[in-house]
Design a protein around this motif. Structure first.
Motif, PDB file in Angstrom:
ATOM      1  N   LEU A 140       0.802  -1.210   0.000  1.00 58.85           N
ATOM      2  CA  LEU A 140       0.000   0.000   0.000  1.00 58.85           C
ATOM      3  C   LEU A 140       0.840   1.267   0.000  1.00 58.85           C
ATOM      4  CD1 LEU A 140      -2.726  -1.086   2.557  1.00 58.85           C
ATOM      5  CD2 LEU A 140      -2.813  -1.195   0.067  1.00 58.85           C
ATOM      6  N   PHE A 141       2.105   1.127   0.311  1.00 60.10           N
ATOM      7  CA  PHE A 141       2.965   2.307   0.430  1.00 60.10           C
ATOM      8  C   PHE A 141       4.204   2.220  -0.464  1.00 60.10           C
ATOM      9  CE2 PHE A 141       0.807   1.495   4.420  1.00 60.10           C
ATOM     10  CZ  PHE A 141       0.119   2.678   4.621  1.00 60.10           C
ATOM     11  N   VAL A 142       4.054   1.568  -1.610  1.00 64.56           N
ATOM     12  CA  VAL A 142       5.220   1.401  -2.497  1.00 64.56           C
ATOM     13  C   VAL A 142       5.599   2.715  -3.140  1.00 64.56           C
ATOM     14  CG1 VAL A 142       6.003   0.279  -4.587  1.00 64.56           C
ATOM     15  CG2 VAL A 142       4.717  -1.000  -2.885  1.00 64.56           C
ATOM     16  N   SER A 143       4.611   3.365  -3.733  1.00 62.72           N
ATOM     17  CA  SER A 143       4.947   4.586  -4.455  1.00 62.72           C
ATOM     18  C   SER A 143       3.742   5.494  -4.505  1.00 62.72           C
ATOM     19  CB  SER A 143       5.413   4.252  -5.880  1.00 62.72           C
ATOM     20  OG  SER A 143       4.359   3.607  -6.566  1.00 62.72           O
ATOM     21  N   VAL A 144       3.952   6.649  -4.982  1.00 62.34           N
ATOM     22  CA  VAL A 144       2.904   7.639  -5.144  1.00 62.34           C
ATOM     23  C   VAL A 144       2.283   7.439  -6.519  1.00 62.34           C
ATOM     24  CG1 VAL A 144       2.363  10.099  -5.112  1.00 62.34           C
ATOM     25  CG2 VAL A 144       4.185   9.202  -3.650  1.00 62.34           C
ATOM     26  N   LEU A 145       0.948   7.617  -6.616  1.00 63.25           N
ATOM     27  CA  LEU A 145       0.292   7.407  -7.892  1.00 63.25           C
ATOM     28  C   LEU A 145       0.841   8.340  -8.968  1.00 63.25           C
ATOM     29  CD1 LEU A 145      -3.405   6.936  -6.767  1.00 63.25           C
ATOM     30  CD2 LEU A 145      -1.830   5.206  -7.602  1.00 63.25           C
ATOM     31  N   LYS A 146       1.086   9.554  -8.614  1.00 56.64           N
ATOM     32  CA  LYS A 146       1.579  10.529  -9.577  1.00 56.64           C
ATOM     33  C   LYS A 146       2.736  11.302  -8.969  1.00 56.64           C
ATOM     34  CE  LYS A 146      -2.703  11.356 -12.123  1.00 56.64           C
ATOM     35  NZ  LYS A 146      -3.658  12.371 -12.606  1.00 56.64           N
ATOM     36  N   VAL A 147       3.673  11.648  -9.858  1.00 58.75           N
ATOM     37  CA  VAL A 147       4.814  12.465  -9.427  1.00 58.75           C
ATOM     38  C   VAL A 147       4.704  13.803 -10.120  1.00 58.75           C
ATOM     39  CG1 VAL A 147       7.296  12.721  -9.353  1.00 58.75           C
ATOM     40  CG2 VAL A 147       6.270  10.460  -9.053  1.00 58.75           C
ATOM     41  N   LYS A 148       4.588  14.799  -9.351  1.00 59.71           N
ATOM     42  CA  LYS A 148       4.482  16.161  -9.910  1.00 59.71           C
ATOM     43  C   LYS A 148       5.885  16.776  -9.946  1.00 59.71           C
ATOM     44  CE  LYS A 148       1.609  19.522 -11.195  1.00 59.71           C
ATOM     45  NZ  LYS A 148       0.616  19.381 -12.246  1.00 59.71           N
ATOM     46  N   VAL A 149       6.508  16.730 -11.105  1.00 58.49           N
ATOM     47  CA  VAL A 149       7.872  17.289 -11.223  1.00 58.49           C
ATOM     48  C   VAL A 149       7.847  18.808 -11.162  1.00 58.49           C
ATOM     49  CG1 VAL A 149       9.904  17.393 -12.675  1.00 58.49           C
ATOM     50  CG2 VAL A 149       8.549  15.289 -12.547  1.00 58.49           C
ATOM     51  N   SER A 150       6.915  19.334 -11.820  1.00 57.24           N
ATOM     52  CA  SER A 150       6.755  20.796 -11.794  1.00 57.24           C
ATOM     53  C   SER A 150       5.290  21.080 -11.967  1.00 57.24           C
ATOM     54  CB  SER A 150       7.562  21.459 -12.922  1.00 57.24           C
ATOM     55  OG  SER A 150       7.029  21.060 -14.174  1.00 57.24           O
ATOM     56  N   ALA A 151       4.951  22.225 -12.003  1.00 59.61           N
ATOM     57  CA  ALA A 151       3.556  22.591 -12.191  1.00 59.61           C
ATOM     58  C   ALA A 151       3.081  22.165 -13.560  1.00 59.61           C
ATOM     59  CB  ALA A 151       3.384  24.079 -12.001  1.00 59.61           C
ATOM     60  N   GLU A 152       4.016  21.889 -14.516  1.00 65.67           N
ATOM     61  CA  GLU A 152       3.616  21.584 -15.877  1.00 65.67           C
ATOM     62  C   GLU A 152       3.701  20.104 -16.217  1.00 65.67           C
ATOM     63  OE1 GLU A 152       6.038  23.715 -15.072  1.00 65.67           O
ATOM     64  OE2 GLU A 152       5.019  25.641 -15.365  1.00 65.67           O
ATOM     65  N   PHE A 153       4.513  19.300 -15.520  1.00 66.99           N
ATOM     66  CA  PHE A 153       4.784  17.917 -15.923  1.00 66.99           C
ATOM     67  C   PHE A 153       4.208  16.930 -14.882  1.00 66.99           C
ATOM     68  CE2 PHE A 153       8.657  20.359 -17.276  1.00 66.99           C
ATOM     69  CZ  PHE A 153       8.270  20.525 -18.586  1.00 66.99           C
ATOM     70  N   ASN A 154       3.654  15.734 -15.339  1.00 64.95           N
ATOM     71  CA  ASN A 154       3.255  14.642 -14.419  1.00 64.95           C
ATOM     72  C   ASN A 154       3.309  13.323 -15.179  1.00 64.95           C
ATOM     73  OD1 ASN A 154       0.463  13.928 -15.501  1.00 64.95           O
ATOM     74  ND2 ASN A 154       0.210  16.122 -15.142  1.00 64.95           N
ATOM     75  N   ILE A 155       3.362  12.215 -14.409  1.00 68.40           N
ATOM     76  CA  ILE A 155       3.467  10.868 -14.974  1.00 68.40           C
ATOM     77  C   ILE A 155       2.701   9.916 -14.034  1.00 68.40           C
ATOM     78  CG2 ILE A 155       5.645  10.468 -13.776  1.00 68.40           C
ATOM     79  CD1 ILE A 155       6.486   8.663 -16.066  1.00 68.40           C
ATOM     80  N   SER A 156       2.079   8.879 -14.598  1.00 73.62           N
ATOM     81  CA  SER A 156       1.338   7.900 -13.788  1.00 73.62           C
ATOM     82  C   SER A 156       1.434   6.524 -14.413  1.00 73.62           C
ATOM     83  CB  SER A 156      -0.126   8.307 -13.647  1.00 73.62           C
ATOM     84  OG  SER A 156      -0.756   8.306 -14.915  1.00 73.62           O
ATOM     85  N   MET A 198      -1.170 -12.801 -18.801  1.00 73.12           N
ATOM     86  CA  MET A 198      -0.225 -11.709 -19.016  1.00 73.12           C
ATOM     87  C   MET A 198      -0.727 -10.468 -18.309  1.00 73.12           C
ATOM     88  SD  MET A 198       1.131  -9.979 -22.587  1.00 73.12           S
ATOM     89  CE  MET A 198       2.156 -11.368 -22.999  1.00 73.12           C
ATOM     90  N   LEU A 199       0.233  -9.722 -17.709  1.00 76.23           N
ATOM     91  CA  LEU A 199      -0.099  -8.489 -17.018  1.00 76.23           C
ATOM     92  C   LEU A 199       0.344  -7.303 -17.883  1.00 76.23           C
ATOM     93  CD1 LEU A 199      -0.969  -6.846 -14.510  1.00 76.23           C
ATOM     94  CD2 LEU A 199       1.361  -7.181 -13.627  1.00 76.23           C
ATOM     95  N   TRP A 200      -0.594  -6.386 -18.091  1.00 76.60           N
ATOM     96  CA  TRP A 200      -0.268  -5.181 -18.853  1.00 76.60           C
ATOM     97  C   TRP A 200      -0.257  -3.983 -17.921  1.00 76.60           C
ATOM     98  CZ3 TRP A 200       1.434  -4.887 -23.767  1.00 76.60           C
ATOM     99  CH2 TRP A 200       1.242  -6.003 -24.599  1.00 76.60           C
ATOM    100  N   LEU A 201       0.856  -3.209 -18.012  1.00 78.07           N
ATOM    101  CA  LEU A 201       0.990  -1.961 -17.264  1.00 78.07           C
ATOM    102  C   LEU A 201       1.053  -0.809 -18.266  1.00 78.07           C
ATOM    103  CD1 LEU A 201       3.727  -3.043 -14.651  1.00 78.07           C
ATOM    104  CD2 LEU A 201       1.233  -3.123 -14.403  1.00 78.07           C
ATOM    105  N   THR A 202       0.375   0.314 -17.959  1.00 80.99           N
ATOM    106  CA  THR A 202       0.356   1.469 -18.871  1.00 80.99           C
ATOM    107  C   THR A 202       0.972   2.671 -18.168  1.00 80.99           C
ATOM    108  OG1 THR A 202      -1.626   0.655 -19.954  1.00 80.99           O
ATOM    109  CG2 THR A 202      -1.077   2.971 -20.256  1.00 80.99           C
ATOM    110  N   CYS A 203       1.977   3.278 -18.847  1.00 82.10           N
ATOM    111  CA  CYS A 203       2.602   4.500 -18.314  1.00 82.10           C
ATOM    112  C   CYS A 203       2.110   5.693 -19.147  1.00 82.10           C
ATOM    113  CB  CYS A 203       4.128   4.406 -18.393  1.00 82.10           C
ATOM    114  SG  CYS A 203       4.982   5.833 -17.663  1.00 82.10           S
ATOM    115  N   THR A 204       1.471   6.635 -18.467  1.00 76.58           N
ATOM    116  CA  THR A 204       0.914   7.823 -19.134  1.00 76.58           C
ATOM    117  C   THR A 204       1.655   9.058 -18.624  1.00 76.58           C
ATOM    118  OG1 THR A 204      -1.250   6.720 -19.238  1.00 76.58           O
ATOM    119  CG2 THR A 204      -1.192   9.107 -19.565  1.00 76.58           C
ATOM    120  N   PHE A 205       2.017   9.970 -19.575  1.00 79.03           N
ATOM    121  CA  PHE A 205       2.789  11.162 -19.160  1.00 79.03           C
ATOM    122  C   PHE A 205       2.188  12.405 -19.803  1.00 79.03           C
ATOM    123  CE2 PHE A 205       4.707   8.997 -22.735  1.00 79.03           C
ATOM    124  CZ  PHE A 205       4.850   9.997 -23.686  1.00 79.03           C
ATOM    125  N   ASP A 206       2.375  13.527 -19.123  1.00 78.09           N
ATOM    126  CA  ASP A 206       1.941  14.845 -19.622  1.00 78.09           C
ATOM    127  C   ASP A 206       3.146  15.789 -19.493  1.00 78.09           C
ATOM    128  OD1 ASP A 206       0.773  17.160 -20.365  1.00 78.09           O
ATOM    129  OD2 ASP A 206      -0.684  17.229 -18.690  1.00 78.09           O
TER     130      ASP A 206
END
Length: 565
Positions: free
Chosen positions: A12-28, A42-50
């Motif tokens: 439950l405490f592995v990582s944060v759902l989203k990392v806010k690098v700056s006010a403009e950038f994020n990843i999940s 098979m397990l599928w993981l999706t990495c989404t970035f802005d």
């Protein structure tokens, strides 16, 4: 069904759902923080970035130890690549939409993967992690104690059965039912951890077995992926119970007439599991038949008693049912008490049952005059009374009547109580007649006149007899006192002729009008109990009127009541 409770707390405490690098950038990463997959899938993981208008330099998928398992480089051709293609797949089909997928062919429970993004100026965004949770579905359950297809359970017994799952992940939930009826609320479950992060669940069901459960299906089922049942085991319940018995005849007590033949007691086992080991009839602990049928010979009073049918099949105590056999014999004849209220045309007879006459249903009374051809009959129902009576009417005056009283039941009649009774003449005073107040003076006058007449009559006889003694030529004879009696004198043998008053000079001539006439009434008790009316004997005067009949007369002048017996 939520699975959060089955996931280790560390996940439950592995990582944060989203990392806010700056006010403009994020990843999940999705799913995150836990990616659940069924074992073998098979397990599928999706990495989404802005990047907020920035340019993607490179995206990397890394294993928990930091090693790169796949990457996406927009300037490469093809843009996506993997390290260890037999284990992973990187999908860049949605790269233009800022999405890169990682496919894990053989996910391992509790492995961790993360996604990182580098801008074209080498700025790092991330990493964002997720943990793999591999679901191992429950595949089997086992009901203990182990049985094949069916389970034997004793009726009305508190029973405990346990159902155990194979190893699975997450822990399974177990359900119980009997005949489609959910009994899960009567169970208690426990979870045990096993090697490899797996679990085993056991559930104990406690219930009371009932006869209606016989033949019903007992089911234990389990699921660890929601309400969908993944495993179950079904057994047929077979209720073990003592034998069920039916006896014929069904009436208890069973009344049989003495002498009856073809009488049978039958005992039938209508249900038993397991099968019976014996079926027998007994009387007073003695076996009379080793089968369910007992045939009597001709019924006698010795057969009366309690007969017991018993059967046993090893469950509990033997089953038994009783039949009480009552033998109905013909009653014995009643006992006479006496006659009352006898008049010239009516009489009342009283009797009581004999000691063995309690089984009578009715008493029949028949009577007829000795010179009549018509016999009349009536009946009296048997009750709890100790004495019975019947009044006969329209009788012929001064006649002899034959009277029979018989006790009757289903077995037949008793021997009759035979009586002979005589009715008086019409001149007999009215029975039970009471004097009216107006007749009392007449009665007093009558008594006075009768007294005077008797006195005068007595004196006249005395003078008459005395004068004859003096006027005769006889010698002086010793004087003997004379006593007058209303009792009949002894009968003189006709062969001796007339009594000579000169013989011995012991007799005096008496007026024949001084003698009372003999009673015309007769009472002939036959088989009666004289002890029942000893005090009445002193009131009877026996008179012989010939034909071998002894008559009894009683008049109670004090009460002005008359009865002839």
């Amino acid at each position: 069904m939520a699975m959060a409770h089955t996931i280790p707390v560390a996940v439950l405490f592995v990582s944060v759902l989203k990392v806010k690098v700056s006010a403009e950038f994020n990843i999940s990463v999705n799913p995150s923080p836990v990616a659940m997959v069924t074992v073998g899938s098979m397990l599928w993981l999706t990495c989404t970035f802005d990047l907020d208008g920035g340019t993607l330099g490179q995206l990397t998928w890394r294993y928990q130890d930091g090693g790169i398992v796949g990457s996406a480089l927009p300037t490469a051709s093809p843009p996506c690549s993997t390290f260890g293609p037999e284990l992973y797949i990187v999908d860049c089909d949605d790269l233009i939409s800022n999405k890169v997928r990682l496919g894990i062919r053989h996910p391992v429970h509790n492995d961790t993967y993360n996604c990182s993004v580098y801008l074209s100026n080498y700025t790092l965004i991330g990493p964002v992690s997720t943990q793999v949770y591999v679901i191992v579905p429950v595949t089997s359950v086992e009901i203990q104690p182990q049985t094949e297809g069916s389970i034997d359970i004793i009726e009305n017994l508190q029973t405990q059965l346990t159902c155990v799952t194979n190893t699975d992940r997450p822990p399974a939930r177990i359900y119980w039912s009997v005949g489609g009826l959910n009994l899960t609320s009567n169970s208690v479950s426990t979870v045990k951890s096993t090697a490899g992060g797996l679990y085993s669940t056991s559930s104990t069901l406690t219930f009371i077995t009932k006869r209606h459960m016989d033949g019903e299906e007992l089911m234990c089922s389990a699921s660890n992926t929601g309400e969908h049942i993944l495993a179950n085991q079904t057994l047929v319940i077979k209720i073990m119970h003592v034998p069920d018995l039916s006896v014929f005849p069904t009436k208890d007590p069973f009344v049989v007439i003495e002498g009856q033949t073809n009488v049978t007691l039958t005992c039938v086992v209508t249900g038993a599991y397991p099968p019976i080991t014996y079926l027998r009839w007994t009387k007073n602990g003695t076996t009379v038949s080793n089968t369910g049928v007992f045939n009597f010979p001709a019924i006698t009073p010795m057969h009366a008693g309690i007969f017991t049918c018993s059967a046993y099949n090893g469950v509990g105590t033997p089953s038994s049912k009783n039949v009480t056999l009552n033998i109905l014999s013909s009653p014995t004849k009643p006992n006479i008490i006496g006659f009352t209220e006898v008049t010239s045309s009516t009489l009342t007879v009283e009797w009581k049952p004999s000691n063995h006459g309690y089984m009578a249903n009715i008493f029949t009374i028949t009577h007829g005059c000795l010179n009549c051809t018509i016999i009349e009959s009536s009946f009296v129902n048997m009750t709890d009374s100790k004495t019975y009576s019947a009044t006969l009417t329209k009788l012929v005056p001064q006649s002899l009547y034959s009277l029979n009283i018989t006790a009757v039941n289903k077995a037949g009649p008793s021997s009759p109580l035979e009586l002979v009774v005589s009715t008086p003449a019409d001149t007999c005073p009215t029975p039970l007649q009471r004097l009216s107040p107006s007749s009392v003076p007449l009665l007093v006058v009558g008594v006075i006149l009768i007294t005077v007449a008797v006195a005068v009559f007595g004196v006249s006889i005395f003078i008459y007899r005395k004068s004859r003694s003096r006027s005769g030529n006889q010698q002086d004879i010793p004087k003997i006192p004379v006593k007058f009696s209303r009792q009949q004198q002894p009968t003189i043998d006709r062969q001796q002729g007339h009594l000579d008053i000169n013989q011995g000079n012991n007799y005096q001539e008496l007026d024949p009008n001084d003698f009372s006439k003999p009673s015309p009434y007769e009472f002939l008790p036959e088989g009666g109990d004289e002890s029942s009316f000893p005090n009445d004997r002193d009131r009877y005067e026996p008179v012989d009127i010939g034909q071998g009949h002894a008559y009894l007369q009683v008049c109670d002048e004090g009460n002005i009541e008359y009865a002839n017996t």
